[in-house]
Scaffold this motif. Structure first.
Motif, mmCIF file in Angstrom:
data_model
loop_
_atom_site.group_PDB
_atom_site.id
_atom_site.type_symbol
_atom_site.label_atom_id
_atom_site.label_comp_id
_atom_site.label_asym_id
_atom_site.label_seq_id
_atom_site.Cartn_x
_atom_site.Cartn_y
_atom_site.Cartn_z
ATOM 1 N N ILE A 191 49.351 -28.559 -32.477
ATOM 2 C CA ILE A 191 49.088 -27.277 -32.187
ATOM 3 C C ILE A 191 48.624 -27.800 -30.528
ATOM 4 C CG2 ILE A 191 46.583 -25.573 -32.434
ATOM 5 C CD1 ILE A 191 46.492 -26.139 -35.217
ATOM 6 N N THR A 192 48.437 -28.698 -30.288
ATOM 7 C CA THR A 192 48.349 -29.022 -28.796
ATOM 8 C C THR A 192 49.477 -28.719 -28.333
ATOM 9 O OG1 THR A 192 46.014 -30.644 -29.485
ATOM 10 C CG2 THR A 192 46.994 -30.264 -27.747
ATOM 11 N N ALA A 193 50.255 -29.285 -28.486
ATOM 12 C CA ALA A 193 51.534 -29.409 -28.319
ATOM 13 C C ALA A 193 51.711 -27.933 -27.902
ATOM 14 C CB ALA A 193 52.316 -30.144 -28.585
ATOM 15 N N GLU A 194 51.862 -27.171 -29.574
ATOM 16 C CA GLU A 194 52.543 -26.503 -29.022
ATOM 17 C C GLU A 194 51.570 -25.023 -28.060
ATOM 18 O OE1 GLU A 194 55.239 -25.248 -29.820
ATOM 19 O OE2 GLU A 194 55.966 -26.252 -31.577
ATOM 20 N N ILE A 195 49.520 -25.060 -27.603
ATOM 21 C CA ILE A 195 49.853 -24.503 -27.180
ATOM 22 C C ILE A 195 50.503 -24.823 -25.639
ATOM 23 C CG2 ILE A 195 47.431 -24.220 -25.862
ATOM 24 C CD1 ILE A 195 45.876 -24.443 -28.831
ATOM 25 N N LEU A 196 50.273 -26.133 -25.274
ATOM 26 C CA LEU A 196 50.799 -26.467 -23.921
ATOM 27 C C LEU A 196 52.581 -26.071 -23.749
ATOM 28 C CD1 LEU A 196 49.256 -30.215 -23.847
ATOM 29 C CD2 LEU A 196 48.638 -28.343 -22.552
ATOM 30 N N ASN A 197 52.608 -25.824 -24.530
ATOM 31 C CA ASN A 197 54.505 -25.261 -24.538
ATOM 32 C C ASN A 197 54.148 -23.604 -23.848
ATOM 33 O OD1 ASN A 197 55.406 -27.958 -25.397
ATOM 34 N ND2 ASN A 197 56.032 -27.085 -27.297
ATOM 35 N N ALA A 198 53.584 -22.288 -24.870
ATOM 36 C CA ALA A 198 53.534 -21.463 -24.682
ATOM 37 C C ALA A 198 53.281 -21.503 -23.333
ATOM 38 C CB ALA A 198 52.701 -21.343 -25.844
ATOM 39 N N TYR A 199 51.263 -22.714 -23.137
ATOM 40 C CA TYR A 199 51.275 -22.358 -21.895
ATOM 41 C C TYR A 199 52.278 -22.562 -20.994
ATOM 42 C CZ TYR A 199 46.967 -21.144 -18.757
ATOM 43 O OH TYR A 199 46.557 -20.780 -17.881
ATOM 44 N N GLU A 200 52.471 -23.223 -20.438
ATOM 45 C CA GLU A 200 53.125 -23.642 -19.084
ATOM 46 C C GLU A 200 54.520 -22.089 -19.232
ATOM 47 O OE1 GLU A 200 55.467 -27.413 -18.003
ATOM 48 O OE2 GLU A 200 57.190 -26.204 -18.484
ATOM 49 N N SER A 201 55.438 -22.131 -20.067
ATOM 50 C CA SER A 201 55.833 -20.769 -20.530
ATOM 51 C C SER A 201 55.712 -19.583 -19.625
ATOM 52 C CB SER A 201 56.122 -20.357 -21.892
ATOM 53 O OG SER A 201 57.549 -19.508 -21.290
ATOM 54 N N LEU A 202 54.666 -18.877 -19.955
ATOM 55 C CA LEU A 202 53.477 -18.011 -19.617
ATOM 56 C C LEU A 202 53.256 -17.589 -18.427
ATOM 57 C CD1 LEU A 202 51.781 -16.873 -22.637
ATOM 58 C CD2 LEU A 202 53.630 -15.638 -22.121
ATOM 59 N N TYR A 203 52.647 -19.643 -17.809
ATOM 60 C CA TYR A 203 52.057 -19.936 -16.965
ATOM 61 C C TYR A 203 53.442 -19.419 -15.518
ATOM 62 C CZ TYR A 203 50.307 -22.493 -12.955
ATOM 63 O OH TYR A 203 49.620 -23.413 -11.438
#
Ligand code: BT5
Length: 274
Positions: A191-203
């Motif tokens: 979950i931690t990694a997926e939050i970072l994956n999604a955050y970077e993409s949206l950011y």
């Protein structure tokens, strides 16, 4: 988790395998215990690159907005802070909170976690709800230095494997976790990694286009507040309103009792359900 077996911890080596980012989370500074990951990130931001993430298994002085406390017991949640240095003007910074909430939603989808009932919703601007109870929150803070991009700290707190006994009595009726809602322990590392994956993409979308795009779509579709009657609370004042929508900049569009329409920027108000 005991200290001899670290396989369940949120150390870098347990998260990297799930990461698909270019820069976010490529350096994780890990602690077993810390006052607050946001406070530590503020200390580290001047000499860290954009994308460094501070994670702690436990926080002894976890913070919410407006000096509120964030309960952060050991090993059951995700308590992390992202260090960002965006070339954005200050009025475009609060939107980084909405990106956090949308990233949590995408991460849970990507991790394949199925929630019964109405599932994950976002209570504008910074709360993550599961089936109507609070399971997470975002705290965005900024520090400015002369002639440099602002240092922005996006703190994300998520109750993953917390049980009811992990919450103080005052939160028993209002707080929940993924474990409580799904009946099963969930993989904090993924979950931690997926939050970072999604955050970077949206950011990156936001930085490149200047628009909230997918973030706005998610925050609208998963909104806990659109269509509801709420109390807008600022400083000492309370104003009843009905929430109509989110605007293009992520601002709340509210109809007051006298029919006037007001747009509300995050950071200005808290929403309380009547
Ligand atoms: C938030 O504040 O929801 C933002 C929380 C941000 C926490 C992260 S963890 C990593 C990083 N480091 C930090 O020190 N903070 C960030 P706010 O909207 O003000 O909500 C705070 C309120 O939520 C409290 O007053 C409680 O009522 C409730 N609360 C506290 N701990 C909770 C928990 N673990 N789960 C659910 N509700 C909680």
């Amino acid at each position: 988790m005991n200290s001899a077996d670290d396989s369940g911890s949120l150390r870098q080596e347990n998260i990297s395998g799930y990461l698909r980012t270019a820069f976010l989370g490529r350096k994780i500074i890990y602690f077993e215990s810390l006052d607050s990951t946001n406070t530590e990130a503020r200390r580290q931001a001047p000499h860290e690159e954009q994308g460094t993430v501070i994670i702690s298994e436990q926080q002894t002085a976890g913070r919410g907005r407006l000096g509120r406390e964030w309960v952060s017991p050991k090993g059951v949640g995700i308590w992390m802070s992202l260090i960002l240095k965006p070339e954005l003007t200050t009025e475009k910074i609060p939107q980084l909170t909405l990106i956090g909430a949308a990233a949590v939603y995408l991460a849970i989808e990507e991790a394949g976690i199925r929630l019964p009932g109405k599932g994950l919703t976002i209570k504008w601007p910074n709360d993550v709800f599961l089936n109507g109870k609070k399971a997470g929150g975002i705290l965005t803070e900024m520090q400015l230095r002369d002639h440099r991009p602002p240092e922005v700290i996006v703190g994300i707190g998520l109750n993953v494997n917390s049980r009811e006994a992990d919450f103080p009595d005052t939160l028993r009726n209002t707080a929940t976790s993924f474990q409580i809602e799904t009946g099963a322990a969930q993989n904090r590392q993924k979950i931690t990694a997926e939050i970072l994956n999604a955050y970077e993409s949206l950011y990156l979308d936001y930085l490149h286009s200047g628009e909230l795009g997918r973030t706005l779509t998610i925050c609208r579709e998963r909104s806990e507040v659109i269509g509801k009657a709420v109390m807008l609370e600022r400083n000492q004042s309370r104003q009843p309103a009905r929430i109509l929508d989110l605007g293009a900049q992520g601002e709340l569009i509210a109809e007051l009792e006298d029919g006037t329409i007001q747009s509300v920027i995050s950071g200005e108000v808290s929403l309380r359900f009547n």
